[in-house]
Motif scaffolding. Structure first.
Motif, PDB file in Angstrom:
ATOM      1  N   ARG A 151      38.413  59.836  20.363  1.00  0.00           N
ATOM      2  CA  ARG A 151      38.896  60.616  19.226  1.00  0.00           C
ATOM      3  C   ARG A 151      39.939  61.652  19.648  1.00  0.00           C
ATOM      4  O   ARG A 151      40.948  61.841  18.970  1.00  0.00           O
ATOM      5  N   TYR A 152      39.665  62.354  20.759  1.00  0.00           N
ATOM      6  CA  TYR A 152      40.481  63.515  21.099  1.00  0.00           C
ATOM      7  C   TYR A 152      41.479  63.258  22.226  1.00  0.00           C
ATOM      8  O   TYR A 152      42.134  64.194  22.682  1.00  0.00           O
ATOM      9  N   SER A 153      41.592  62.008  22.701  1.00  0.00           N
ATOM     10  CA  SER A 153      42.560  61.701  23.752  1.00  0.00           C
ATOM     11  C   SER A 153      43.962  61.640  23.159  1.00  0.00           C
ATOM     12  O   SER A 153      44.165  61.274  21.994  1.00  0.00           O
ATOM     13  N   LEU A 154      44.969  62.010  23.960  1.00  0.00           N
ATOM     14  CA  LEU A 154      46.348  61.866  23.532  1.00  0.00           C
ATOM     15  C   LEU A 154      46.672  60.382  23.381  1.00  0.00           C
ATOM     16  O   LEU A 154      46.223  59.556  24.175  1.00  0.00           O
ATOM     17  N   LYS A 155      47.457  60.041  22.369  1.00  0.00           N
ATOM     18  CA  LYS A 155      47.790  58.650  22.088  1.00  0.00           C
ATOM     19  C   LYS A 155      49.270  58.411  22.415  1.00  0.00           C
ATOM     20  O   LYS A 155      50.132  59.189  21.990  1.00  0.00           O
ATOM     21  N   PRO A 156      49.614  57.336  23.120  1.00  0.00           N
ATOM     22  CA  PRO A 156      48.690  56.461  23.862  1.00  0.00           C
ATOM     23  C   PRO A 156      48.103  57.208  25.052  1.00  0.00           C
ATOM     24  O   PRO A 156      48.685  58.152  25.544  1.00  0.00           O
ATOM     25  N   GLY A 157      46.925  56.744  25.452  1.00  0.00           N
ATOM     26  CA  GLY A 157      46.265  57.455  26.534  1.00  0.00           C
ATOM     27  C   GLY A 157      45.327  56.565  27.319  1.00  0.00           C
ATOM     28  O   GLY A 157      45.213  55.367  27.062  1.00  0.00           O
ATOM     29  N   GLU A 158      44.676  57.190  28.303  1.00  0.00           N
ATOM     30  CA  GLU A 158      43.777  56.457  29.188  1.00  0.00           C
ATOM     31  C   GLU A 158      42.473  57.232  29.338  1.00  0.00           C
ATOM     32  O   GLU A 158      42.478  58.440  29.524  1.00  0.00           O
ATOM     33  N   ILE A 159      41.341  56.507  29.241  1.00  0.00           N
ATOM     34  CA  ILE A 159      40.003  57.091  29.422  1.00  0.00           C
ATOM     35  C   ILE A 159      39.461  56.603  30.764  1.00  0.00           C
ATOM     36  O   ILE A 159      39.447  55.393  31.037  1.00  0.00           O
ATOM     37  N   GLY A 160      39.052  57.550  31.591  1.00  0.00           N
ATOM     38  CA  GLY A 160      38.536  57.187  32.905  1.00  0.00           C
ATOM     39  C   GLY A 160      37.012  57.259  32.962  1.00  0.00           C
ATOM     40  O   GLY A 160      36.398  58.176  32.412  1.00  0.00           O
ATOM     41  N   ILE A 161      36.409  56.230  33.615  1.00  0.00           N
ATOM     42  CA  ILE A 161      34.957  56.221  33.855  1.00  0.00           C
ATOM     43  C   ILE A 161      34.766  56.089  35.361  1.00  0.00           C
ATOM     44  O   ILE A 161      35.065  55.041  35.941  1.00  0.00           O
ATOM     45  N   ASN A 162      34.289  57.151  35.974  1.00  0.00           N
ATOM     46  CA  ASN A 162      34.053  57.153  37.419  1.00  0.00           C
ATOM     47  C   ASN A 162      32.565  57.337  37.699  1.00  0.00           C
ATOM     48  O   ASN A 162      31.892  58.162  37.051  1.00  0.00           O
ATOM     49  N   LEU A 163      32.057  56.557  38.677  1.00  0.00           N
ATOM     50  CA  LEU A 163      30.664  56.700  39.105  1.00  0.00           C
ATOM     51  C   LEU A 163      30.645  56.787  40.624  1.00  0.00           C
ATOM     52  O   LEU A 163      31.196  55.924  41.307  1.00  0.00           O
ATOM     53  N   TYR A 164      30.009  57.853  41.156  1.00  0.00           N
ATOM     54  CA  TYR A 164      29.926  58.011  42.616  1.00  0.00           C
ATOM     55  C   TYR A 164      28.643  58.768  42.965  1.00  0.00           C
ATOM     56  O   TYR A 164      28.019  59.419  42.118  1.00  0.00           O
ATOM     57  N   LYS A 165      28.275  58.649  44.225  1.00  0.00           N
ATOM     58  CA  LYS A 165      27.041  59.290  44.710  1.00  0.00           C
ATOM     59  C   LYS A 165      27.378  60.584  45.449  1.00  0.00           C
ATOM     60  O   LYS A 165      28.422  60.682  46.086  1.00  0.00           O
ATOM     61  N   GLU A 166      26.473  61.516  45.334  1.00  0.00           N
ATOM     62  CA  GLU A 166      26.603  62.791  46.046  1.00  0.00           C
ATOM     63  C   GLU A 166      25.216  63.199  46.543  1.00  0.00           C
ATOM     64  O   GLU A 166      24.390  63.670  45.764  1.00  0.00           O
ATOM     65  N   VAL A 172      23.517  60.881  41.549  1.00  0.00           N
ATOM     66  CA  VAL A 172      24.615  60.045  41.082  1.00  0.00           C
ATOM     67  C   VAL A 172      25.337  60.816  39.984  1.00  0.00           C
ATOM     68  O   VAL A 172      24.706  61.456  39.140  1.00  0.00           O
ATOM     69  N   ILE A 173      26.664  60.793  40.024  1.00  0.00           N
ATOM     70  CA  ILE A 173      27.473  61.550  39.063  1.00  0.00           C
ATOM     71  C   ILE A 173      28.391  60.594  38.332  1.00  0.00           C
ATOM     72  O   ILE A 173      29.079  59.769  38.962  1.00  0.00           O
ATOM     73  N   VAL A 174      28.418  60.712  37.005  1.00  0.00           N
ATOM     74  CA  VAL A 174      29.328  59.935  36.157  1.00  0.00           C
ATOM     75  C   VAL A 174      30.342  60.910  35.573  1.00  0.00           C
ATOM     76  O   VAL A 174      29.959  61.942  34.998  1.00  0.00           O
ATOM     77  N   ALA A 175      31.637  60.606  35.705  1.00  0.00           N
ATOM     78  CA  ALA A 175      32.707  61.451  35.179  1.00  0.00           C
ATOM     79  C   ALA A 175      33.507  60.656  34.160  1.00  0.00           C
ATOM     80  O   ALA A 175      34.049  59.593  34.472  1.00  0.00           O
ATOM     81  N   ILE A 176      33.570  61.170  32.919  1.00  0.00           N
ATOM     82  CA  ILE A 176      34.331  60.530  31.839  1.00  0.00           C
ATOM     83  C   ILE A 176      35.464  61.473  31.468  1.00  0.00           C
ATOM     84  O   ILE A 176      35.226  62.622  31.063  1.00  0.00           O
ATOM     85  N   SER A 177      36.709  61.007  31.606  1.00  0.00           N
ATOM     86  CA  SER A 177      37.867  61.887  31.422  1.00  0.00           C
ATOM     87  C   SER A 177      38.842  61.293  30.418  1.00  0.00           C
ATOM     88  O   SER A 177      38.882  60.078  30.195  1.00  0.00           O
TER      89      SER A 177
END
Length: 517
Positions: free
Chosen positions: A425-440, A444-449
């Motif tokens: 909804r709030y991403s700039l258009k056109p745009g890209e949504i990132g889904i990152n998953l990594y361990k610390e 486990v951390i999930v980052a949605i940008s």
């Protein structure tokens, strides 16, 4: 110089060895004193016992000194002649015994008898010594006797009375009374009496009272004064605690009492401060809850009233048949239906938010061990059509698809759906949504940008508040109820996870952190 130093060191060492037994003797005593002091400081009962003991010791010392002083001040004397009388009686008895033991003849041994009398007289010239026969005729006498004849019956009677009453016969020249002692004497040729008359030697005896009232009164005063003096600080501290409680009872919950010492009063001070802190936090929490409730009612009323007003307006037009044709009627019905859908979504989100924000929501979760990477992969595939309609793409960077966590699958899906839909909804258009998953470490951390305009830290902190929208001009027209992020936050935290947002590199990033299995 070296030899002198060695001698000095040797002497010092010798002295140390001499005092070492004394040091070892007093070391346990110092440990005992330190241990006792430590215990007394931690117990108010022991402190009171110690104060009572000190007060009692001071009282005993004061009583002994004051009683000795006051009783000596009231000392009185008594003159007694008991020893003097006994001495005269003893001398007359010795005189008669000596004459009897020597078996003297009154007529033949006159000189010897007189010598005996003179020897007794020389020993004590204050007494008058005589020997008289049964008729009272004086046979022998000392040089200070002038009588030639005496009344034997009066002497015997007087002697008996004196032994019973300790009174004397006629006074002497200096006014003191005389005592007469009479004992029988047996000569070889006759019988007589040995009589000694004299003033008994006096003896002064001093007497004092055993207990003084003033000493007792002073001792009681000493005990009370010492006890009050030693407990003065504690009593002052108790009053200070009482004053602190009064301040807190008046509503001054920020007031803190001072902690002094390590005994029960210090523990009481800690408890008072803890109580005030807890009350303050509880009241602030209640005020915040009340404020939250009022804001929730206000926001809900506003967000419900807007679509409801539209629905009622279009239904009113339809009821009054204020439409030109079937196409306009269909358009009015379609708008009313869409608004009803929005209203239903808002009500459902509000119900979900209330359910997850409940303190007992832990019982609503059915945790299972799932692969978080596979769950995100599936969600990304389902959102492809929506992303294409909004001119955005999804970029995935999943470190390990076999990353397992123990969560409720359905509710965790709701979390990431809300985050991804918010990004769409709030991403700039056109745009890209990132889904990152990594361990610390063990997490486990999930980052949605998504790309967006710059967001302040204050707005980032408020993003998870219910009904908060970053752009106030955007309302339910964007498709959001304003509760999605608040619901996601409650679900994550109820599963012992953590969620937060950051802005960097012209992107807003939402982080979700879970414990690895």
């Amino acid at each position: 110089m070296i030899n002198k130093f060695k001698k000095h060191h040797k002497k010092k060492k010798k002295t140390f060895f001499l005092f070492r037994p004394i040091v070892y003797l007093f070391r346990p005593i110092s440990y005992l004193i330190e241990f006792s002091r430590h215990k007394i400081e931690k117990s108010i009962i022991l402190e009171l016992m110690f104060v009572f003991g000190i007060s009692l010791l001071c009282t005993i010392i004061m009583y002994n000194f004051s009683n000795s002083y006051f009783t000596s001040a009231t000392r009185y004397s008594v003159v007694k002649y008991d020893k003097g009388i006994k001495e005269i009686y003893r001398r007359s008895l010795e005189l008669s015994d000596r004459i009897v033991s020597d078996k003297l003849n009154s007529k033949e041994d006159v000189k010897r008898i007189q010598n005996i009398i003179d020897s007794y007289y020389n020993d004590d010239t204050t007494n008058r010594i005589m020997i008289a026969d049964f008729e009272g005729k004086v046979l022998f006498k000392s040089s200070n006797v002038i009588e030639e004849e005496i009344n034997i019956d009066d002497v015997i009677r007087n002697n008996i009375d004196l032994k019973d009453n300790i009174e004397y016969s006629s006074p002497s020249s200096d006014g003191r009374k005389e005592y007469m002692s009479i004992n029988p004497v047996s000569f070889s040729d006759t019988k007589a009496y040995a009589i000694i008359k004299g003033v008994p030697r006096k003896e002064v005896q001093y007497y004092t009272k055993d207990i003084s009232f003033l000493a007792s009164l002073l001792s009681v005063t000493t005990f009370i004064g010492t006890f009050l003096f030693l407990t003065k600080r504690k009593m002052k501290y108790i009053k200070e605690l009482s004053s602190g409680l009064l301040q807190i009872s008046k509503g001054n919950l920020g007031f803190k009492v001072t902690k002094r010492g390590n005994d029960e009063l210090a523990l009481l001070a800690d408890n008072i401060n803890y109580m005030a802190k807890e009350l303050k936090e509880k009241i602030e929490k209640e005020r915040k809850a009340e404020k939250t409730k009022n804001e929730l009612i206000t926001n809900v009323s506003h967000d419900l009233r807007t679509p409801l007003t539209s629905i009622m307006g279009y239904l009113g037009l339809i009821k009054d048949k204020k439409y030109e044709n079937e196409d306009q009627l269909y358009n009015y019905v379609n708008i009313s239906y869409n608004k009803s859908e929005k209203l239903k979504t808002l009500i459902n989100d509000l119900f979900e938010y209330t359910k997850y924000s409940n303190d007992n929501n832990q019982n609503q979760f059915e945790n299972q061990v799932i692969s978080l990477g596979e769950l995100l992969e599936q969600l990304a595939e389902e959102l492809v059509p929506i992303c294409e309609d909004n001119n955005v793409t999804i970029k995935k960077e999943i470190e390990d698809y076999k990353t397992f966590v123990e969560v409720d699958p359905d509710k965790t899906v709701r979390v990431f759906e809300n985050l991804l839909m918010n990004a769409v909804r709030y991403s700039l258009k056109p745009g890209e949504i990132g889904i990152n998953l990594y361990k610390e470490k063990s997490f486990v951390i999930v980052a949605i940008s998504n790309q967006c305009k710059e967001i302040s830290q204050d707005d980032l902190n408020k993003m998870f508040d219910r009904f908060y929208r970053l752009e106030k001009s955007r309302s339910t027209s964007t498709g959001g109820s304003g509760l999605g992020l608040a619901i996601a936050k409650n679900i994550v935290e109820s599963q012992n996870g953590k969620i937060w947002a950051e802005y960097k590199d012209e992107k807003v990033i939402f982080y979700v952190k879970f414990l690895l299995v």
